[in-house]
Design a protein around this motif. Structure first.
Motif, PDB file in Angstrom:
ATOM      1  N   ASP A  34     -32.418 -10.011 -12.933  1.00 28.83           N
ATOM      2  CA  ASP A  34     -31.091  -9.684 -13.196  1.00 28.83           C
ATOM      3  C   ASP A  34     -30.336 -10.851 -13.866  1.00 28.83           C
ATOM      4  O   ASP A  34     -29.885 -11.837 -13.145  1.00 28.83           O
ATOM      5  CB  ASP A  34     -30.202  -9.194 -12.219  1.00 28.83           C
ATOM      6  N   SER A  35     -30.310 -11.012 -15.271  1.00 23.92           N
ATOM      7  CA  SER A  35     -29.759 -12.270 -16.027  1.00 23.92           C
ATOM      8  C   SER A  35     -28.479 -12.465 -15.739  1.00 23.92           C
ATOM      9  O   SER A  35     -27.945 -13.555 -15.426  1.00 23.92           O
ATOM     10  CB  SER A  35     -30.273 -12.026 -17.264  1.00 23.92           C
ATOM     11  N   ASP A  36     -27.602 -11.422 -15.588  1.00 23.27           N
ATOM     12  CA  ASP A  36     -26.172 -11.650 -15.020  1.00 23.27           C
ATOM     13  C   ASP A  36     -25.856 -12.254 -13.837  1.00 23.27           C
ATOM     14  O   ASP A  36     -25.125 -13.236 -13.550  1.00 23.27           O
ATOM     15  CB  ASP A  36     -25.183 -10.235 -15.512  1.00 23.27           C
ATOM     16  N   LEU A  37     -26.279 -11.789 -12.953  1.00 22.23           N
ATOM     17  CA  LEU A  37     -26.577 -12.109 -11.432  1.00 22.23           C
ATOM     18  C   LEU A  37     -27.004 -13.595 -11.430  1.00 22.23           C
ATOM     19  O   LEU A  37     -26.436 -14.445 -10.747  1.00 22.23           O
ATOM     20  CB  LEU A  37     -27.184 -11.375 -10.456  1.00 22.23           C
ATOM     21  N   SER A  38     -28.186 -13.969 -12.188  1.00 23.54           N
ATOM     22  CA  SER A  38     -28.834 -15.065 -11.993  1.00 23.54           C
ATOM     23  C   SER A  38     -27.743 -16.330 -12.645  1.00 23.54           C
ATOM     24  O   SER A  38     -27.799 -17.199 -12.253  1.00 23.54           O
ATOM     25  CB  SER A  38     -30.091 -15.270 -12.826  1.00 23.54           C
ATOM     26  N   GLU A  39     -27.007 -15.912 -13.774  1.00 21.63           N
ATOM     27  CA  GLU A  39     -26.227 -16.860 -14.246  1.00 21.63           C
ATOM     28  C   GLU A  39     -25.194 -17.152 -13.225  1.00 21.63           C
ATOM     29  O   GLU A  39     -24.869 -18.233 -12.875  1.00 21.63           O
ATOM     30  CB  GLU A  39     -25.501 -16.180 -15.511  1.00 21.63           C
TER      31      GLU A  39
END
Length: 170
Positions: free
Chosen positions: A25-30
């Motif tokens: 999950d790129s949003d969570l990773s950010e």
């Protein structure tokens, strides 16, 4: 202040991509990347230099991921961590199937030699090969080989018991 800025610039991408690899999950990773660097700044005085700075940041990132999971779910079980370890991008309908495979893998893993079992469990928990090698006094290559061969044996045992698993990413 310059050290912190350089640390962030040098390792932001590595930490982000590491988190994407475990969260999918790129949003969570950010968000978790930001939390990782905030935590690193707060605890930089406790960094002893025993591990590579990247390994240290990854361990903070891994902790932030687990912390996120705990907030979402009261408890993260070892089965959940094993599922994360073996899964790669998957659709919802495969989640139950993968969960069952993870449980079977852990059952078979318990019959492996202690060092191999512990190395695979450390990988499941997100430890780097560098950290594993240091703990067992072996090379990173040896840690990789032990992990690979153990996973291969587990796969062979499960395929004998349950049929072809070629579609699985374990």
């Amino acid at each position: 202040m310059l050290f912190i800025k350089k640390l962030y610039e040098d390792y932001k991408s590595d930490v982000f991509y590491y988190l994407v690899s475990i969260t999918h999950d790129s949003d969570l990773s950010e968000d978790l990347t930001s939390e990782t660097f905030l935590a690193a700044i707060k605890s930089i005085s406790r960094y002893k230099g025993n591990a590579d700075i990247k390994t240290w940041l990854f361990s903070i990132a891994r902790y932030k991921w687990y912390e996120h999971l705990r907030k979402r779910k009261n408890e993260v079980s070892f089965d959940d961590l094993a599922e994360i370890y073996i899964q790669q991008n998957e659709d919802i309908e495969n989640r139950l199937y993968r969960s069952e495979i993870a449980k079977m893998c852990l059952t078979v893993l318990d019959k492996e030699p202690e060092q191999a079992r512990n190395i695979v469990k450390m990988r499941i928990e997100g430890f780097s090969y560098y950290e594993i090698a240091k703990r067992y006094g072996i090379s990173e290559s040896s840690a990789r080989v032990i992990n690979f061969r153990t996973k291969k044996r587990i796969r062979q045992i499960l395929e004998k018991r349950y049929g072809d698993m070629s579609g699985d990413n374990f």
